[in-house]
Design a protein around this motif. Structure first.
Motif, PDB file in Angstrom:
ATOM      1  N   LYS A 119       0.904  -1.200  -0.079  1.00  0.00           N
ATOM      2  CA  LYS A 119       0.022  -0.077   0.262  1.00  0.00           C
ATOM      3  C   LYS A 119       1.058   1.314  -0.167  1.00  0.00           C
ATOM      4  O   LYS A 119       0.551   2.225  -0.582  1.00  0.00           O
ATOM      5  CB  LYS A 119      -0.792  -0.026   1.169  1.00  0.00           C
ATOM      6  N   ALA A 120       1.723   1.299   0.965  1.00  0.00           N
ATOM      7  CA  ALA A 120       2.831   2.351   1.112  1.00  0.00           C
ATOM      8  C   ALA A 120       3.340   2.635  -0.517  1.00  0.00           C
ATOM      9  O   ALA A 120       3.792   3.771  -0.877  1.00  0.00           O
ATOM     10  CB  ALA A 120       3.766   2.308   2.000  1.00  0.00           C
ATOM     11  N   ARG A 121       3.749   1.564  -1.077  1.00  0.00           N
ATOM     12  CA  ARG A 121       4.322   1.944  -2.551  1.00  0.00           C
ATOM     13  C   ARG A 121       3.260   1.918  -3.782  1.00  0.00           C
ATOM     14  O   ARG A 121       3.739   2.149  -4.723  1.00  0.00           O
ATOM     15  CB  ARG A 121       5.187   0.709  -2.796  1.00  0.00           C
ATOM     16  N   GLY A 122       1.989   2.025  -3.450  1.00  0.00           N
ATOM     17  CA  GLY A 122       0.852   2.091  -4.352  1.00  0.00           C
ATOM     18  C   GLY A 122       0.825   0.795  -5.271  1.00  0.00           C
ATOM     19  O   GLY A 122       0.569   0.829  -6.414  1.00  0.00           O
ATOM     20  N   MET A 123       1.116  -0.444  -4.659  1.00  0.00           N
ATOM     21  CA  MET A 123       1.128  -1.508  -5.499  1.00  0.00           C
ATOM     22  C   MET A 123       0.121  -2.297  -4.745  1.00  0.00           C
ATOM     23  O   MET A 123      -0.358  -2.558  -3.494  1.00  0.00           O
ATOM     24  CB  MET A 123       2.523  -2.320  -5.132  1.00  0.00           C
ATOM     25  N   PRO A 124      -0.904  -2.934  -5.874  1.00  0.00           N
ATOM     26  CA  PRO A 124      -1.928  -3.961  -5.424  1.00  0.00           C
ATOM     27  C   PRO A 124      -1.500  -5.239  -4.719  1.00  0.00           C
ATOM     28  O   PRO A 124      -0.306  -5.491  -5.186  1.00  0.00           O
ATOM     29  CB  PRO A 124      -2.415  -4.053  -6.606  1.00  0.00           C
ATOM     30  N   SER A 125      -2.342  -5.647  -3.907  1.00  0.00           N
ATOM     31  CA  SER A 125      -1.857  -6.913  -3.395  1.00  0.00           C
ATOM     32  C   SER A 125      -2.744  -8.090  -3.379  1.00  0.00           C
ATOM     33  O   SER A 125      -4.098  -7.820  -3.361  1.00  0.00           O
ATOM     34  CB  SER A 125      -1.380  -6.800  -1.827  1.00  0.00           C
ATOM     35  N   ILE A 126      -2.252  -9.167  -3.337  1.00  0.00           N
ATOM     36  CA  ILE A 126      -3.169 -10.210  -3.220  1.00  0.00           C
ATOM     37  C   ILE A 126      -2.927 -11.195  -2.101  1.00  0.00           C
ATOM     38  O   ILE A 126      -1.645 -11.714  -1.775  1.00  0.00           O
ATOM     39  CB  ILE A 126      -3.059 -11.346  -4.485  1.00  0.00           C
ATOM     40  N   HIS A 127      -3.771 -11.253  -1.110  1.00  0.00           N
ATOM     41  CA  HIS A 127      -3.362 -11.980   0.238  1.00  0.00           C
ATOM     42  C   HIS A 127      -4.121 -13.317   0.368  1.00  0.00           C
ATOM     43  O   HIS A 127      -5.194 -13.462   0.281  1.00  0.00           O
ATOM     44  CB  HIS A 127      -3.670 -10.899   1.219  1.00  0.00           C
ATOM     45  N   THR A 154      -5.641  -5.815  -1.560  1.00  0.00           N
ATOM     46  CA  THR A 154      -6.458  -5.357  -2.806  1.00  0.00           C
ATOM     47  C   THR A 154      -7.551  -6.545  -2.914  1.00  0.00           C
ATOM     48  O   THR A 154      -8.604  -6.370  -3.083  1.00  0.00           O
ATOM     49  CB  THR A 154      -5.744  -5.147  -3.808  1.00  0.00           C
ATOM     50  N   HIS A 155      -6.960  -7.874  -2.800  1.00  0.00           N
ATOM     51  CA  HIS A 155      -7.784  -9.182  -2.838  1.00  0.00           C
ATOM     52  C   HIS A 155      -7.445  -9.932  -1.772  1.00  0.00           C
ATOM     53  O   HIS A 155      -6.191 -10.202  -1.479  1.00  0.00           O
ATOM     54  CB  HIS A 155      -7.522  -9.641  -4.338  1.00  0.00           C
ATOM     55  N   ASN A 156      -8.480 -10.781  -1.494  1.00  0.00           N
ATOM     56  CA  ASN A 156      -8.173 -11.793  -0.321  1.00  0.00           C
ATOM     57  C   ASN A 156      -8.747 -13.124  -0.950  1.00  0.00           C
ATOM     58  O   ASN A 156      -9.874 -13.238  -1.241  1.00  0.00           O
ATOM     59  CB  ASN A 156      -9.054 -11.364   0.972  1.00  0.00           C
ATOM     60  N   VAL A 157      -7.787 -14.167  -1.023  1.00  0.00           N
ATOM     61  CA  VAL A 157      -8.206 -15.393  -1.331  1.00  0.00           C
ATOM     62  C   VAL A 157      -8.283 -16.297  -0.266  1.00  0.00           C
ATOM     63  O   VAL A 157      -7.210 -16.719   0.348  1.00  0.00           O
ATOM     64  CB  VAL A 157      -7.214 -15.795  -2.535  1.00  0.00           C
ATOM     65  N   VAL A 158      -9.257 -16.944   0.012  1.00  0.00           N
ATOM     66  CA  VAL A 158      -9.571 -17.794   0.963  1.00  0.00           C
ATOM     67  C   VAL A 158     -10.241 -19.215   0.506  1.00  0.00           C
ATOM     68  O   VAL A 158     -11.186 -19.276  -0.378  1.00  0.00           O
ATOM     69  CB  VAL A 158     -10.544 -17.375   2.125  1.00  0.00           C
ATOM     70  N   PRO A 159     -10.194 -20.237   1.281  1.00  0.00           N
ATOM     71  CA  PRO A 159     -11.007 -21.513   0.919  1.00  0.00           C
ATOM     72  C   PRO A 159     -12.301 -21.338   1.034  1.00  0.00           C
ATOM     73  O   PRO A 159     -12.847 -20.461   1.845  1.00  0.00           O
ATOM     74  CB  PRO A 159     -10.494 -22.522   1.923  1.00  0.00           C
TER      75      PRO A 159
END
Length: 370
Positions: A119-127, A154-159
């Motif tokens: 977030k600090a670097r303006g980068m999207p993330s997938i968690h 940005t995105h959360n991936v879960v079972p």
């Protein structure tokens, strides 16, 4: 030390790609020992991506990252002292924000440090996560905050078994939560290539053995007055069952005191948990990961976890894939009831899940780049 190996060119590997001509730059941050296996299996399933890896010094995370074949930069460490640990997390987050590689997308698992740095670097993330319980002990505000910050990816991936409302209660946008059928362990179980010579490392005359791993009694998420392991080990000896015993801490070794070494084997060096799960008659653990790994390769699995169980564990128990009990005799009765047909591992189901997770990840990568 036995090394878990991964198939480099699995015939069932997902052929995921994106529409843009250039490769997607992906930053993967590994913060715990299970992460190298998961992310190596995942990134190897993606095409047209360029992966840069950072690793936190925490128990065996660095050597495991090297073992699976990653080239990486080591940034920050986990401290054993609980006070230093609280300082170590914001310190490493700041290090990542300054020193992490340039990338299109950041990938992490149960890792607020990477989410915040991205977030600090303006980068999207997938968690990626499968833990919907913060801790057993009430009032751990720092841990509650850590989980809330994870949910800001940005995105959360879960079972599918994960209680998705937990993420939204922690502040995640409902549209940011994506589910898949199966479990995170499927992703790296699918890529695991068992070593047929592994049994040569064990001292037993018979090839049959079980694995026993104690509860993490010192962890904040565990509420137990004592361990079941002494009774399980003694009962296994009485029934003539060979045991590979994996103490968590030095004090756990005392649970095997006075028991015959020809029955209870404590390895001098770490052994691959996946190899043990593949070759064992049954895996018994006081925590969740090894039980889930065994269950998803269809090896009989027992959990004697003493506290509130996360949703993925409850789902596997309800489905009969994991046997749960806090009674040593019941556990040993279950172990001795296992048939040869039961103790027959297979990765077909796990491979289907890995393809689904890889395809989902590729779609999210495409969305952020195109």
């Amino acid at each position: 030390m036995s090394r878990a190996t991964f198939a480099a060119n699995d015939a069932e590997q997902s052929e995921t790609t994106h529409d843009a001509g250039r490769a997607i730059d992906v930053w993967v941050d590994l913060a715990s020992p299970s992460h190298p296996f998961f992310f190596k299996a995942l990134t190897d399933s993606l095409t047209n991506v360029k992966t840069t890896v950072t690793v936190r010094e925490k128990t065996e995370t660095v050597p495991l990252a090297r073992q699976v074949g990653y080239e990486f930069q080591t940034l920050g460490k986990d401290y054993e002292n609980p006070h230093l640990r609280k300082l170590g997390i914001p310190l490493r987050t700041a290090q990542l924000a300054v020193k992490a590689p340039k990338a299109d997308v950041a990938l992490s698992s149960r890792n607020a440090m990477c989410v915040l740095a991205a977030k600090a670097r303006g980068m999207p993330s997938i968690h990626f996560t499968d833990n919907d319980i913060c801790a057993y002990v009430d009032g751990l505000k720092a841990e509650e905050l850590y989980h809330r910050l994870e949910a800001q990816a940005t995105h959360n991936v879960v079972p599918e078994a994960f209680q998705s409302e937990v993420l939204t209660e922690r502040g995640a946008d409902p549209d940011s939560v994506h589910t898949y059928s199966g479990y995170k362990e499927d992703v790296y179980v699918a890529a695991f290539d068992p070593d047929p010579t592994f049994l040569d490392e064990l001292p037993f005359d018979s090839e049959e053995f079980i694995v026993v791993r104690p509860e993490a009694l010192s962890a904040t998420y565990v509420d137990a007055n004592g361990s079941l392991v002494p009774d399980i080990l003694a009962g296994a000896v009485e029934r003539g069952v060979n045991v590979v015993y994996l103490p968590r801490e030095e004090n756990d070794r005392s649970f095997a005191d006075g028991l015959p070494a020809e029955r209870i084997y404590i390895p001098d060096n770490p052994l691959s948990g996946l190899e043990l799960s593949w070759h064992a008659r049954c895996v018994l653990t006081g925590s969740g990961t090894m039980a889930r790994e065994a269950a998803r390769m269809e090896t009989p699995a027992v959990s004697f976890f003493p506290s509130t169980r996360i949703s993925v564990d409850r789902a596997l128990i309800d489905a009969g894939e994991i046997f749960h009990s806090r009674d040593a005799e019941d556990i040993l009765d279950y172990v001795t009831s296992i048939s040869d047909r039961d103790a027959h591992p297979d990765r077909t189901r796990a491979r289907r899940v890995r393809r689904e997770v890889a395809d989902l990840t590729a779609d999210l990568l495409n969305e952020r780049v195109n």
